[in-house]
Motif scaffolding. Structure first.
Motif, PDB file in Angstrom:
ATOM      1  N   LEU A   2     106.725  53.775 147.541  1.00  0.00           N
ATOM      2  CA  LEU A   2     105.945  53.665 146.324  1.00  0.00           C
ATOM      3  C   LEU A   2     106.837  53.330 145.137  1.00  0.00           C
ATOM      4  CD1 LEU A   2     103.536  56.715 146.735  1.00  0.00           C
ATOM      5  CD2 LEU A   2     102.899  54.313 146.847  1.00  0.00           C
ATOM      6  N   ARG A  54      98.300  59.981 149.336  1.00  0.00           N
ATOM      7  CA  ARG A  54      99.718  59.679 149.539  1.00  0.00           C
ATOM      8  C   ARG A  54     100.060  58.232 149.167  1.00  0.00           C
ATOM      9  NH1 ARG A  54     103.364  62.379 152.448  1.00  0.00           N
ATOM     10  NH2 ARG A  54     101.676  63.623 153.400  1.00  0.00           N
ATOM     11  N   ASP A  55      99.251  57.289 149.632  1.00  0.00           N
ATOM     12  CA  ASP A  55      99.569  55.877 149.406  1.00  0.00           C
ATOM     13  C   ASP A  55      98.443  55.104 148.720  1.00  0.00           C
ATOM     14  OD1 ASP A  55     102.125  55.933 150.804  1.00  0.00           O
ATOM     15  OD2 ASP A  55     100.927  56.170 152.630  1.00  0.00           O
ATOM     16  N   THR A  71      95.601  50.532 146.132  1.00  0.00           N
ATOM     17  CA  THR A  71      96.894  51.095 146.483  1.00  0.00           C
ATOM     18  C   THR A  71      97.358  52.015 145.345  1.00  0.00           C
ATOM     19  OG1 THR A  71      98.146  49.291 145.474  1.00  0.00           O
ATOM     20  CG2 THR A  71      97.494  49.026 147.787  1.00  0.00           C
ATOM     21  N   ARG A  72      98.164  52.974 145.675  1.00  0.00           N
ATOM     22  CA  ARG A  72      98.650  53.917 144.660  1.00  0.00           C
ATOM     23  C   ARG A  72      99.548  53.222 143.640  1.00  0.00           C
ATOM     24  NH1 ARG A  72     101.111  59.938 145.960  1.00  0.00           N
ATOM     25  NH2 ARG A  72     101.686  60.502 143.816  1.00  0.00           N
TER      26      ARG A  72
END
Length: 238
Positions: A2, A54-55, A71-72
């Protein structure tokens, strides 16, 4: 890996998010009402209840867009969960964190953003209640106060749905236990009564007496179980 910064309590935060059992659940009217109310109060075309996994960023509710997640890396809310106070971006094109974001340079062309972190009692930010505009702008103090109130309502609703699930599980376990405790002596009463009614032990009074003792004992067990179940609600009220 990330490209957005992670909270210092990221592992605990993700564990708490899983514990709430809300990710990838179907839309719910309560959350949708909150999103619509946020959009009206903040006078924006887009509002959402966003949970940061998480993602990815997953939307429990969203109005004004027809997507379920991003998406993160692209999520403005990835930055909102780093703080305990609301985050406001008046113009994303002038903010180094977001000026190159695909959601800014492309659809839906985000320019203004306001998000309030969704914080648990343990101080873990699971996501945010956020609004988005396609033009640069400021939000008033009253609007931000209302958005914060709605964010608290989101957390209340999340806690309620978790409590409701816990109650359903407890009720199911209780019903199974009660069913076992009642059916066992009841089956004995019915079974041995039928045997005696058949007359096969009319010539064996000792065996008939043994069966009568079992019926009596099972009846007492059943009465005791029912009495305990009936008394428990009164004990709780007391």
């Amino acid at each position: 890996m990330l490209s957005v910064p992670l909270p210092s309590n990221e592992n605990d935060r993700l564990a708490e998010l899983i514990w709430f059992q809300i990710l990838d659940t179907p839309p719910e009217a309560g959350f949708d009402r909150i999103s619509r109310a946020a959009a009206r109060i903040m006078e924006t075309p887009i509002a959402s209840v966003s949970l940061v996994d998480r993602d990815r960023q997953w939307f429990k509710s969203i109005c004004g867009l027809s997507i379920s997640e991003t998406t993160r890396d692209m999520a403005f809310c990835s930055y909102t969960i780093l703080q305990r106070t609301p985050m406001v971006v008046a113009d994303a094109l002038e903010d180094s964190r977001f000026m190159d974001n695909p959601l800014v340079t492309g659809e839906p062309h985000i320019r203004a953003y306001a998000g309030v972190p969704l914080i648990t009692e343990d101080g873990l930010a699971l996501g945010s209640l956020c609004v988005i505009d396609t033009r640069p702008r400021q939000f008033t103090d009253d609007q931000m106060a209302s958005l914060s109130d709605l964010a608290e309502t989101v957390m209340d609703l999340m806690r309620y749905r978790l409590l409701r699930a816990d109650v359903r599980r407890a009720t199911s376990m209780f019903s199974a236990q009660v069913s076992h405790e009642i059916r066992t002596p009841l089956n004995a009463v019915i079974g041995f009564s039928e045997v005696l009614r058949s007359g096969i032990y009319d010539g064996d009074p000792q065996r008939a007496q043994e069966y009568l003792d079992i019926i009596a004992r099972s009846g007492r067990d059943l009465a005791e179980t029912l009495g305990r179940l009936l008394d428990e609600p009164q004990a709780c009220e007391g």
